[in-house]
Write an enzyme that holds these catalytic residues in place. Structure first.
Site, PDB file in Angstrom:
ATOM      1  N   GLU A 244       0.995  -0.951   0.073  1.00  0.00           N
ATOM      2  CA  GLU A 244       0.419  -0.018   0.394  1.00  0.00           C
ATOM      3  C   GLU A 244       1.222   1.163  -0.528  1.00  0.00           C
ATOM      4  O   GLU A 244       1.755   1.239   0.894  1.00  0.00           O
ATOM      5  CB  GLU A 244      -0.656   0.028   0.906  1.00  0.00           C
ATOM      6  CG  GLU A 244      -1.335   1.063   1.722  1.00  0.00           C
ATOM      7  CD  GLU A 244      -2.823   1.412   2.561  1.00  0.00           C
ATOM      8  OE1 GLU A 244      -2.640   0.501   3.312  1.00  0.00           O
ATOM      9  OE2 GLU A 244      -3.322   2.229   2.593  1.00  0.00           O
TER      10      GLU A 244
ATOM     11  N   ARG B 141       5.260 -13.229   9.806  1.00  0.00           N
ATOM     12  CA  ARG B 141       5.678 -12.240   9.452  1.00  0.00           C
ATOM     13  C   ARG B 141       6.939 -12.533   9.640  1.00  0.00           C
ATOM     14  O   ARG B 141       7.612 -12.916  10.986  1.00  0.00           O
ATOM     15  CB  ARG B 141       4.894 -11.267  10.070  1.00  0.00           C
ATOM     16  CG  ARG B 141       3.964 -10.650   9.452  1.00  0.00           C
ATOM     17  CD  ARG B 141       3.147  -9.778  10.872  1.00  0.00           C
ATOM     18  NE  ARG B 141       4.031  -8.293  11.152  1.00  0.00           N
ATOM     19  CZ  ARG B 141       2.640  -6.850  10.397  1.00  0.00           C
ATOM     20  NH1 ARG B 141       2.256  -7.585   8.686  1.00  0.00           N
ATOM     21  NH2 ARG B 141       4.010  -6.452   9.764  1.00  0.00           N
TER      22      ARG B 141
ATOM     23  N   LYS C  24       3.760   0.520   9.238  1.00  0.00           N
ATOM     24  CA  LYS C  24       4.145   1.827   8.625  1.00  0.00           C
ATOM     25  C   LYS C  24       4.463   2.921   9.315  1.00  0.00           C
ATOM     26  O   LYS C  24       4.117   4.378   9.162  1.00  0.00           O
ATOM     27  CB  LYS C  24       3.990   1.795   7.046  1.00  0.00           C
ATOM     28  CG  LYS C  24       5.009   0.658   5.996  1.00  0.00           C
ATOM     29  CD  LYS C  24       4.481   0.948   4.592  1.00  0.00           C
ATOM     30  CE  LYS C  24       2.889  -0.068   4.833  1.00  0.00           C
ATOM     31  NZ  LYS C  24       2.198  -0.242   3.374  1.00  0.00           N
TER      32      LYS C  24
END
Ligand code: ATP
Ligand code: MG
Length: 745
Positions: free
Chosen positions: A34, A260, A270
C-alpha cells in the site's frame, strides 16, 4: 522443478504439487504494497519470497499497489517503493498494477452481487454496525436494512457512487451470515463513502472498497495463481474464497499465509515508522537507523545482504523474531569480500615520533585486501613524524588485559613498526593531549619490552578530516510496544566529528565500502556528504557492541540526540578554535600544516572565515600531498577569491573544486578556469529550458496536480531535470527554470 535445493518451504511444496498435478502450468504471484509509507525490512522478506518464486519457477511476479485508501496514499510513496524494489534487485517487467485502476470492475461486480441478493446498502452508523457484530462467543444481529430488495439496493448504491450521501452515512455490505463462527463473515463491509481526492484517481470516486473486497478480486483480474500474505490474514481466507465463489470467477487464485518477519529492537509497521518521521524523531524515512530499505541503503547495507538474510530466515507458519545480530552477520558476510581495508581514527590522540628525522614523509605500501592473498590492490599510506592514534588505544592507567599502548609500553603500528611511549603531555586539566614515542627497529632483541598489540593510526598532516557516524539500535526495548516513542534508544547515533582518515579514500568512488581496520564497515553517506565535508556511516561494526541499557537509565521521549565526541585539546588549541569559531576537526587540520594558520588568517580577511577554513581543511590541504603551502602557484588572497565566489553562489561547490584543482596545477586566472569548467556543463538557458519542457511534458499529470495546489511537486521536477542532465547543471539554475516553466504552463 525446484532448482535451488537449499530453499525448501511449505509454499514451494504447494507450488511443486500444483505444477505436478497440472493445476497450473505457470505460476503468477504478486507483491501488493500500500503506498502509504516506505518499504521496511518486513517487506523485503515478502518481496524476496514473491519475486524469488517467480524467478525460480519461471513465472511472473506483479507489483500491485494496493491503493484503496485516498486519505493516506501518495504518489511519492509509489515512487519510493519502486525505487527500493529495483534497488533490491527485483524486476516486474510490464506488470505494474494499481488496485485503484480496478475500481470500475469492482463496482460492476458489486452491482452483480447486489442483483444476486448477496450485498446490501446499510444505513446504520459505524458504531451500530460494530454493536451488531456480536463477539467470538455470541452471534451478531442482523441489520434492519438487510432485507432491502436488490432494486432498492442498486439504486442506493448508485446514489452512493454519485456522491449523494455524506461520509459514514451508508456502507455496502456483503450479505453472508451474521451468526457465522468466523466474525469476518458476518456481513463484512465492501464499500464506504469517502469524499476525498485519491492521488491517482483524483475525484473520480467517492466510494472506496475495503481490503477484502478489493484484494482477491484484484488477484483474479491479474490471473494470480498463488496469493501469498502474512498469517494475520488467515481468518480472511474464507471471505477471500466466498467473494470469488459468489462471482463465479475461474480460474481462481488461492491465498496462502506465512509468518511475518519481525525484528527485535525495531518496528515493522508503516504506521509507527510514519509517526517517527512525521514527528521528527528521525531524519526522514531514509534515516540510517530506520529499518526501511531506504534507511538501510543509505546506511550502506547492500541489497545482497538483505536478500540473503530474508532467504536464510526461511518461510514458515511459525512466528519468530530475527535478532539484529542476524542482520549484522549477513551484512558482514557480504561486505567482508567487497570492502577495501583502510585506517581511520575516530577520536584522535596526536603522537610525535621523536627519533624520526625532520619533515620527511614516507609512503608505505599497504594492501587493501590483506585477508585475501590472491587479490591485488594496495594503497600508499603516508607516515611522518606526527601521527594520530585512537584515544582509546592509550591508557595511562590500563585496565587488566589492556593490550594497547601504555606509558613505557610498546605497540605495533599497523603496516609500519613498533613504537614505545616515552612521555605523556597533559594540559592544565590533566587531560592527555600528546604522546612522545620512539620508533623501535629491533624489538626482537632480548630484553626489549614485549609488544602488546597492533593499533591503527593515520598521518597527522595528510589525513583527511571526516565526520563518522555510528549507529545503534533505534529502540532500547526488544519489543517496542504502543509506547514505542518512549522506548527510543537515546544513544542510537554517535557522531565522531573530528575523525581522520587516510588520504587514499579520495582515489575511490564515493560509493566505495571500506573496512576501517579494527572498527567496522563504513561508507560515505550519500545524502549528507557534501563536496566540502565527508561523512561516513558505520554500516556495521566488526563486533557487536550492544550493551543492554541499565534499567535505571530514563528513556525520554526526546529525539535521540547525537552524542558529540570531541577530542581533548590543549588550552591554547581550544582558545584558538573558539576565537576563530572553527570545529576541532577543521581547525586542527589547519594548525598542523606549516604556515597553515598564517594562510588561513590571510584568506579569512577576504573570504568568510568559516568557509575559508572548510575549504582549506577539506580541499586545499589534502591536495597538497607533501608540498608546502608556500610552494603553491597562488596565494591566500586568490584562494579567498575562489571561496567567496562559491559562498556568493557565483559558482557551485562542484565548480569551485574543479577550479581549485586547475589552480593547483598552475597558471591561468580563476575566471578562465571557471569558464573552462562550465563549458563542460549544461548551463545554457536555452538547452536547459528544453530539458525542463520535456520533463513537464512527460509528467503532464503531475503538472496538473501542481496547478491544483500540490506545490511540493516542484522539487520532483527539478530532480527529474537533474537526472536527465546527469547532475551536470546547477540545481539553482534548474529550479529557477522549472519555476519559470510552471508559471508559463
Ligand atoms: P504495515 O503494517 O507495515 O503497513 P502492511 O502489511 O500493511 O504492513 P503492505 O504495504 O500492505 O503493508 O504490505 C505489502 C506486503 O508486504 C503484504 O503482502 C504484506 O503481507 C507484506 N508484509 C508487510 N509486512 C511484513 C512483514 N513484517 N513480514 C512479511 N511480510 C510483510
Ligand atoms: Mg496492508
Amino acid at each position: 522443478m525446484n532448482k535451488s535445493a537449499e530453499v525448501r518451504d511449505f509454499i514451494r511444496s504447494i507450488i511443486d504439487e500444483d505444477l505436478r498435478c497440472g493445476t497450473h502450468s505457470r505460476i503468477a504471484v504478486r507483491f501488493p504494497p500500500e503506498p502509504n509509507g516506505y518499504l521496511h525490512i518486513g517487506h523485503a522478506k515478502s518481496s524476496t519470497l514473491n519475486f524469488g518464486l517467480a524467478a525460480q519457477y519461471g513465472g511472473r511476479c506483479h507489483l500491485r499497489f494496493d491503493d484503496t485508501n485516498p486519505l493516506t496514499e501518495e504518489q511519492r510513496y509509489v515512487d519510493a517503493i519502486k525505487r527500493d524494489l529495483r534497488w533490491l534487485g527485483f524486476d516486474w517487467g510490464p506488470h505494474e498494477y494499481y488496485a485503484s485502476d480496478y475500481f470500475p470492475q469492482l463496482y460492476a461486480w458489486a452491482c452483480e452481487l447486489i442483483r444476486k441478493g448477496l450485498a446490501y446498502v446499510d444505513d446504520s452508523s459505524e458504531e451500530q454496525i460494530r454493536d451488531m457484530r456480536g463477539t467470538v462467543n455470541q452471534p451478531g444481529r442482523e441489520s434492519p436494512f438487510r432485507e432491502r430488495s436488490p432494486a432498492e439496493n442498486l439504486e442506493l448504491f448508485e446514489r452512493m457512487r454519485a456522491g449523494e450521501f455524506a461520509d459514514g452515512s451508508r456502507v455496502l455490505r456483503a450479505r453472508i451470515d451474521m451468526a457465522h463462527a468466523n466474525m469476518k463473515m458476518r456481513d463484512p463491509l465492501m464499500y464506504r463513502v469517502r469524499h476525498a481526492t485519491h492521488y491517482r484517481q483524483v475525484d473520480d470516486w467517492c466510494i472506496y472498497p475495503f481490503y477484502d473486497w478489493a484484494h482477491g478480486q484484484s488477484d483474479a483480474i491479474e490471473n494470480i495463481t498463488h496469493s501469498i500474505c502474512t498469517l494475520e490474514f488467515a481468518t480472511n481466507r474464507v471471505l477471500y474464497d466466498w467473494y470469488l465463489d459468489a462471482l463465479g470467477l475461474n480460474p481462481r487464485p488461492r491465498q496462502y499465509e506465512f509468518a511475518r518477519f519481525n525484528m527485535a529492537y525495531t518496528i515493522t509497521s508503516k504506521r509507527k515508522l510514519r509517526q517517527l518521521v512525521q514527528e521528527g524523531f528521525v531524519d526522514g524515512w531514509n534515516d540510517p537507523r530506520m529499518p526501511t530499505l531506504a534507511g538501510l541503503r543509505r546506511r550502506g547495507v547492500t541489497p545482497e545482504a538483505i536478500r540473503n538474510l530474508c532467504i536464510s530466515v526461511g518461510t514458515t507458519k511459525v512466528d519468530s523474531t530475527c535478532e539484529p545480530e542476524q542482520l549484522a552477520f549477513a551484512i558482514r558476510n557480504d561486505l567482508n569480500r567487497r570492502a577495501r581495508r583502510v585506517m581511520c581514527v575516530l577520536n584522535p590522540l596526536p603522537i610525535v615520533l621523536t627519533n624520526w628525522s625532520g619533515d620527511a614523509t614516507t609512503l608505505l605500501e599497504a594492501p587493501h585486501w590483506p585477508h585475501d592473498i590472491d587479490r591485488e590492490g594496495s594503497r600508499k599510506v603516508p607516515l611522518s613524524r606526527h601521527l594520530l592514534i585512537e584515544r582509546s588505544d592509550f591508557a595511562e592507567d590500563p585496565p587488566k588485559g589492556f593490550r594497547r599502548l601504555i606509558p613505557g609500553g610498546t605497540v605495533r603500528l599497523r603496516h609500519a613498526f613498533v613504537i614505545r611511549c616515552d612521555r605523556v603531555d597533559k594540559d592544565h586539566a590533566g587531560r592527555v593531549f600528546r604522546l612522545h614515542c620512539t620508533r623501535l627497529d629491533r624489538v626482537q632483541q632480548s630484553g626489549a619490552p614485549k609488544v602488546r598489540g597492533t593499533i591503527h593510526w593515520v598521518d597527522a598532516r595528510t589525513s583527511l578530516p571526516v565526520e563518522v557516524r555510528s549507529y545503534d539500535r533505534l529502540f532500547s526495548a526488544a519489543e517496542p510496544g504502543e509506547q514505542f516513542l518512549s522506548e527510543l534508544n537515546p544513544s542510537s547515533l554517535v557522531v565522531h566529528n573530528s575523525a581522520r582518515i587516510e588520504p587514499c579514500v579520495r582515489d575511490y568512488p564515493a560509493d566505495t565500502r571500506y573496512q576501517f581496520i579494527r572498527l567496522g564497515y563504513y561508507w560515505q553517506d550519500p545524502d549528507f556528504s557534501r563536496p566540502d565535508s565527508r561523512i561516513y556511516n558505520c554500516i556495521v561494526p566488526l563486533r557487536d557492541s550492544w550493551k543492554k541499557p541499565k534499567p535505571a537509565q530514563p528513556a525520554g521521549r526526546d529525539r535521540p540526540a547525537a552524542l558529540q565526541d570531541t577530542p581533548a585539546l590543549t588550552a591554547a588549541e581550544q582558545a584558538w578554535l573558539m576565537e576563530n569559531g572553527l570545529s576541532a576537526a577543521v581547525g586542527l587540520a589547519i594548525r598542523q600544516v606549516e604556515g597553515g594558520e598564517e594562510f588561513y588568517r590571510q584568506a579569512s580577511r577576504k573570504a568568510r572565515p568559516q568557509s575559508a577554513a572548510n575549504w582549506m581543511a577539506n580541499h586545499l590541504l589534502p591536495a597538497l600531498n607533501n608540498n608546502s603551502l608556500a610552494a603553491l602557484p597562488f596565494d591566500a588572497a586568490a584562494f579567498a577569491t575562489l571561496v567567496s565566489l562559491v559562498d556568493q553562489k557565483k559558482a557551485t561547490a562542484d565548480e569551485g573544486r574543479a577550479v581549485l584543482a586547475a589552480m593547483i596545477t598552475g597558471g591561468g586566472t580563476i575566471q578562465a578556469h571557471l569558464r573552462a569548467v562550465r563549458a563542460q556543463r549544461v548551463s545554457d538557458p536555452a538547452i536547459l529550458a528544453q530539458h525542463v519542457d520535456q520533463v513537464l511534458e512527460h509528467y503532464a499529470d503531475r503538472v496538473r496536480a501542481y496547478h491544483k495546489g500540490k506545490h511540493g511537486l516542484a522539487g520532483f521536477f527539478v530532480g527529474q531535470v537533474l537526472k536527465r542532465v546527469r547532475g551536470q547543471a546547477s540545481p539553482h539554475q534548474v529550479k529557477a527554470a522549472v519555476e519559470a516553466a510552471l508559471r508559463r504552463a
